[in-house]
Design a protein around this motif. Structure first.
Motif, PDB file in Angstrom:
ATOM      1  N   THR A 103       4.426   1.024  -1.060  1.00 51.20           N
ATOM      2  CA  THR A 103       4.662   0.609   0.325  1.00 51.20           C
ATOM      3  C   THR A 103       3.354   0.645   1.103  1.00 51.20           C
ATOM      4  O   THR A 103       2.395   1.326   0.701  1.00 51.20           O
ATOM      5  N   ASP A 104       3.343  -0.036   2.223  1.00 52.91           N
ATOM      6  CA  ASP A 104       2.155  -0.008   3.085  1.00 52.91           C
ATOM      7  C   ASP A 104       1.880   1.414   3.573  1.00 52.91           C
ATOM      8  O   ASP A 104       0.724   1.819   3.683  1.00 52.91           O
ATOM      9  N   ALA A 137       6.348   5.861 -12.928  1.00 53.39           N
ATOM     10  CA  ALA A 137       6.223   4.404 -12.997  1.00 53.39           C
ATOM     11  C   ALA A 137       6.994   3.700 -11.889  1.00 53.39           C
ATOM     12  O   ALA A 137       6.694   2.558 -11.554  1.00 53.39           O
ATOM     13  N   ASN A 138       7.985   4.359 -11.306  1.00 53.79           N
ATOM     14  CA  ASN A 138       8.851   3.719 -10.322  1.00 53.79           C
ATOM     15  C   ASN A 138       8.584   4.129  -8.878  1.00 53.79           C
ATOM     16  O   ASN A 138       9.284   3.663  -7.978  1.00 53.79           O
ATOM     17  N   VAL A 139       7.621   4.978  -8.656  1.00 53.84           N
ATOM     18  CA  VAL A 139       7.361   5.484  -7.307  1.00 53.84           C
ATOM     19  C   VAL A 139       6.893   4.350  -6.397  1.00 53.84           C
ATOM     20  O   VAL A 139       6.171   3.455  -6.834  1.00 53.84           O
ATOM     21  N   ARG A 140       7.320   4.405  -5.149  1.00 48.03           N
ATOM     22  CA  ARG A 140       6.912   3.402  -4.166  1.00 48.03           C
ATOM     23  C   ARG A 140       6.341   4.042  -2.904  1.00 48.03           C
ATOM     24  O   ARG A 140       5.483   3.484  -2.259  1.00 48.03           O
ATOM     25  N   ARG A 141       6.836   5.228  -2.547  1.00 48.44           N
ATOM     26  CA  ARG A 141       6.519   5.840  -1.255  1.00 48.44           C
ATOM     27  C   ARG A 141       5.259   6.691  -1.246  1.00 48.44           C
ATOM     28  O   ARG A 141       4.899   7.249  -0.220  1.00 48.44           O
ATOM     29  N   ARG A 142       4.625   6.829  -2.379  1.00 51.24           N
ATOM     30  CA  ARG A 142       3.349   7.544  -2.464  1.00 51.24           C
ATOM     31  C   ARG A 142       2.611   7.055  -3.704  1.00 51.24           C
ATOM     32  O   ARG A 142       3.214   6.441  -4.580  1.00 51.24           O
ATOM     33  N   ASN A 147      -0.875   8.084 -11.659  1.00 58.15           N
ATOM     34  CA  ASN A 147      -0.715   6.629 -11.713  1.00 58.15           C
ATOM     35  C   ASN A 147      -2.066   5.928 -11.607  1.00 58.15           C
ATOM     36  O   ASN A 147      -2.336   4.969 -12.323  1.00 58.15           O
ATOM     37  N   VAL A 148      -2.913   6.420 -10.711  1.00 59.06           N
ATOM     38  CA  VAL A 148      -4.240   5.831 -10.545  1.00 59.06           C
ATOM     39  C   VAL A 148      -5.097   6.142 -11.773  1.00 59.06           C
ATOM     40  O   VAL A 148      -5.833   5.277 -12.263  1.00 59.06           O
ATOM     41  N   CYS A 149      -4.991   7.355 -12.279  1.00 59.94           N
ATOM     42  CA  CYS A 149      -5.756   7.732 -13.469  1.00 59.94           C
ATOM     43  C   CYS A 149      -5.445   6.809 -14.640  1.00 59.94           C
ATOM     44  O   CYS A 149      -6.352   6.376 -15.356  1.00 59.94           O
ATOM     45  N   ARG A 150      -4.177   6.492 -14.828  1.00 60.50           N
ATOM     46  CA  ARG A 150      -3.812   5.582 -15.923  1.00 60.50           C
ATOM     47  C   ARG A 150      -4.438   4.208 -15.727  1.00 60.50           C
ATOM     48  O   ARG A 150      -4.883   3.583 -16.684  1.00 60.50           O
ATOM     49  N   ALA A 151      -4.474   3.722 -14.497  1.00 63.07           N
ATOM     50  CA  ALA A 151      -5.056   2.407 -14.217  1.00 63.07           C
ATOM     51  C   ALA A 151      -6.546   2.367 -14.551  1.00 63.07           C
ATOM     52  O   ALA A 151      -7.068   1.326 -14.952  1.00 63.07           O
ATOM     53  N   PHE A 152      -7.237   3.512 -14.395  1.00 64.88           N
ATOM     54  CA  PHE A 152      -8.676   3.565 -14.625  1.00 64.88           C
ATOM     55  C   PHE A 152      -9.043   4.306 -15.917  1.00 64.88           C
ATOM     56  O   PHE A 152     -10.215   4.593 -16.152  1.00 64.88           O
TER      57      PHE A 152
END
Length: 171
Positions: A103-104, A137-142, A147-152
């Motif tokens: 989310t924003d 994998a399903n989180v939206r509110r934070r 999650n960021v570590c996996r992306a990088f």
């Protein structure tokens, strides 16, 4: 077995929740002083550290943790002001803002929090992040650190995995 040279040993970069949860709950200073001694011993050997912005979070408390951080551990809160860390931070923020999953409000919170700097430091310096947060994998509110570590492709573990990897015994 031959010991690894110091430059090949992983450097564990501690999230604020590692310090705060330990101090307030399971490794309180009066219950498990050996935990805190071991953090210092492994910091002295170059394997445990954190960042300056985590220290700012810790300093908000008026407790034993703040006193310990300022008195015993202060020299292992590394600066995030280096060019490589700032560049990595830009990359982390660009990634986070580009993710439609979140989310924003989650993106805004992440941009104002310390987590992005912790991840950037780990990315720039090749550290292993130690956090109590979990991948979702399903989180939206934070935006969780894992999650960021996996992306990088940044390795992350929890406190107990770090203690085992370091061979810490609290007896």
């Amino acid at each position: 077995m031959t010991a690894l040279p110091v430059y090949l040993l992983p450097v564990y970069l501690l999230d604020a929740n590692v310090f705060i949860e330990a101090a307030r709950r399971y490794y309180a200073f009066d219950i498990a002083p050996r935990f805190w001694e071991q953090l210092i011993e492994h910091a002295e050997s170059g394997q445990v550290q954190s960042i300056d912005r985590i220290k700012v979070e810790i300093d908000r408390g008026k407790d034993d943790l703040k006193q310990w951080a300022n008195g015993s551990f202060h020299q292992w809160f590394e600066s995030t002001g280096h060019d490589d860390v700032v560049q990595a931070y830009r990359q982390v923020m660009t990634w986070a803002q580009g993710q439609s999953q979140f989310t924003d409000a989650a993106k805004a919170e992440f941009a104002s929090a310390v987590d992005g700097w912790l991840i950037a430091y780990a990315k720039a310096r090749g550290c292993v992040i130690v956090t109590l947060e979990r991948f979702d994998a399903n989180v939206r509110r934070r935006i969780p650190i894992p999650n960021v570590c996996r992306a990088f492709n940044i390795r992350y573990i929890d406190t107990f995995e770090m203690l085992r990897a370091l061979g810490v015994k609290l007896s």
